[in-house]
Design a protein around this motif. Structure first.
Motif, PDB file in Angstrom:
ATOM      1  N   VAL A  97      65.898  57.372  86.451  1.00 44.09           N
ATOM      2  CA  VAL A  97      65.840  56.486  85.297  1.00 44.09           C
ATOM      3  C   VAL A  97      64.392  56.334  84.838  1.00 44.09           C
ATOM      4  O   VAL A  97      63.459  56.374  85.641  1.00 44.09           O
ATOM      5  N   SER A  98      64.238  56.178  83.534  1.00 46.86           N
ATOM      6  CA  SER A  98      62.959  55.871  82.912  1.00 46.86           C
ATOM      7  C   SER A  98      63.272  54.876  81.802  1.00 46.86           C
ATOM      8  O   SER A  98      64.161  55.121  80.986  1.00 46.86           O
ATOM      9  N   ILE A  99      62.572  53.754  81.797  1.00 41.18           N
ATOM     10  CA  ILE A  99      62.882  52.687  80.844  1.00 41.18           C
ATOM     11  C   ILE A  99      61.672  52.430  79.956  1.00 41.18           C
ATOM     12  O   ILE A  99      60.588  52.110  80.438  1.00 41.18           O
ATOM     13  N   ASP A 100      61.878  52.563  78.651  1.00 44.44           N
ATOM     14  CA  ASP A 100      60.846  52.274  77.651  1.00 44.44           C
ATOM     15  C   ASP A 100      61.031  50.854  77.136  1.00 44.44           C
ATOM     16  O   ASP A 100      62.162  50.457  76.821  1.00 44.44           O
ATOM     17  N   SER A 101      59.938  50.119  76.991  1.00 38.74           N
ATOM     18  CA  SER A 101      59.971  48.766  76.434  1.00 38.74           C
ATOM     19  C   SER A 101      59.698  48.819  74.944  1.00 38.74           C
ATOM     20  O   SER A 101      58.833  49.568  74.504  1.00 38.74           O
ATOM     21  N   PRO A 112      54.940  41.219  75.775  1.00 36.40           N
ATOM     22  CA  PRO A 112      55.984  40.428  76.436  1.00 36.40           C
ATOM     23  C   PRO A 112      57.195  41.242  76.916  1.00 36.40           C
ATOM     24  O   PRO A 112      57.741  40.975  77.987  1.00 36.40           O
ATOM     25  N   GLN A 113      57.606  42.230  76.150  1.00 36.39           N
ATOM     26  CA  GLN A 113      58.777  43.021  76.542  1.00 36.39           C
ATOM     27  C   GLN A 113      58.482  43.867  77.775  1.00 36.39           C
ATOM     28  O   GLN A 113      59.335  44.018  78.650  1.00 36.39           O
ATOM     29  N   TYR A 114      57.291  44.422  77.863  1.00 37.18           N
ATOM     30  CA  TYR A 114      56.897  45.204  79.033  1.00 37.18           C
ATOM     31  C   TYR A 114      56.789  44.288  80.251  1.00 37.18           C
ATOM     32  O   TYR A 114      57.260  44.622  81.338  1.00 37.18           O
ATOM     33  N   GLN A 115      56.182  43.121  80.063  1.00 36.68           N
ATOM     34  CA  GLN A 115      56.077  42.162  81.164  1.00 36.68           C
ATOM     35  C   GLN A 115      57.462  41.760  81.656  1.00 36.68           C
ATOM     36  O   GLN A 115      57.712  41.699  82.866  1.00 36.68           O
ATOM     37  N   LEU A 119      58.788  52.844  82.648  1.00 37.05           N
ATOM     38  CA  LEU A 119      58.923  52.532  84.067  1.00 37.05           C
ATOM     39  C   LEU A 119      59.934  53.453  84.736  1.00 37.05           C
ATOM     40  O   LEU A 119      61.056  53.620  84.242  1.00 37.05           O
ATOM     41  N   SER A 120      59.534  54.043  85.857  1.00 41.46           N
ATOM     42  CA  SER A 120      60.404  54.906  86.655  1.00 41.46           C
ATOM     43  C   SER A 120      60.229  54.543  88.124  1.00 41.46           C
ATOM     44  O   SER A 120      59.362  53.740  88.473  1.00 41.46           O
ATOM     45  N   PHE A 121      61.016  55.181  88.988  1.00 43.17           N
ATOM     46  CA  PHE A 121      61.012  54.852  90.411  1.00 43.17           C
ATOM     47  C   PHE A 121      61.102  56.110  91.260  1.00 43.17           C
ATOM     48  O   PHE A 121      61.725  57.090  90.869  1.00 43.17           O
ATOM     49  N   SER A 122      60.496  56.040  92.438  1.00 41.15           N
ATOM     50  CA  SER A 122      60.533  57.144  93.404  1.00 41.15           C
ATOM     51  C   SER A 122      60.840  56.568  94.782  1.00 41.15           C
ATOM     52  O   SER A 122      60.531  55.405  95.051  1.00 41.15           O
ATOM     53  N   ASN A 123      61.404  57.382  95.646  1.00 41.26           N
ATOM     54  CA  ASN A 123      61.662  56.891  97.004  1.00 41.26           C
ATOM     55  C   ASN A 123      60.430  57.032  97.885  1.00 41.26           C
ATOM     56  O   ASN A 123      60.443  56.611  99.030  1.00 41.26           O
TER      57      ASN A 123
END
Length: 172
Positions: free
Chosen positions: A117-121, A75-78, A102-106
């Motif tokens: 940024v990198s986010i761990d659930s 649930p937290q990842y979702q 979760l991370s992001f690229s252009n």
């Protein structure tokens, strides 16, 4: 992999279900044919963008991540993926995961742009952890996905904000 992009992904607890899928891939079957041959949930649809248009590839990846998160029984990842997708500034960027962070690229092309940024659930109890890159030092710990996404948006470099504002197709 095709053009350095993952084309199919799936999980099975029975390795005997794999030969049909592998045979189809090796013999040049279409992704739809491979999906039909699989006796387990096989995710396709990633990067089935005929002209490789970056905005469409990014949208395709978001759709795959949303489905993957829905299937993850986490649930937290979702909540993290759904909150990130709900934010137009992040939805314009290419989302990717490494070790479930979760991370992001252009750009959807590998190698990805430098991480901001990198986010761990958390699993069960605990906090979302925000880092600059996947295994970097923790910068913040927050209790909700919404808080994590707000921090992520605040960390978007100005040049990525400008680039993403030039690509309004991702606002839908």
């Amino acid at each position: 992999m095709s053009n350095d992009r993952l084309m199919i992904c799936g999980n099975t607890k029975d390795i005997r279900e794999l030969p049909q899928v592998i045979r189809g891939w090796a013999e040049g079957a279409s992704l739809d044919e491979i999906r039909q041959a699989a006796t387990f949930d096989l995710l396709t649809g990633r990067f089935e963008v005929p002209d490789n248009n970056p905005a469409d590839v990014i949208a395709s990846e978001w759709q795959w991540l949303l489905k993957d998160a829905d299937d993850a029984d986490w649930p937290q990842y979702q909540a993290l993926i759904e909150s990130a997708h709900a934010e137009p500034k992040l939805r314009r960027l290419y989302p990717f995961t490494s070790h479930w962070a979760l991370s992001f690229s252009n750009t959807p092309d590998y190698p990805f742009s430098p991480s901001f940024v990198s986010i761990d659930s958390p699993r069960g109890t605990g906090d979302y952890t925000i880092r600059e890159w996947w295994n970097g030092p923790a910068l913040h710990h927050v209790t909700t996905a919404a808080e994590a996404i707000a921090i992520a948006v605040g960390r978007i470099p100005a040049d990525l904000l400008q680039t993403s504002s030039e690509n309004p197709a991702q606002d839908s």
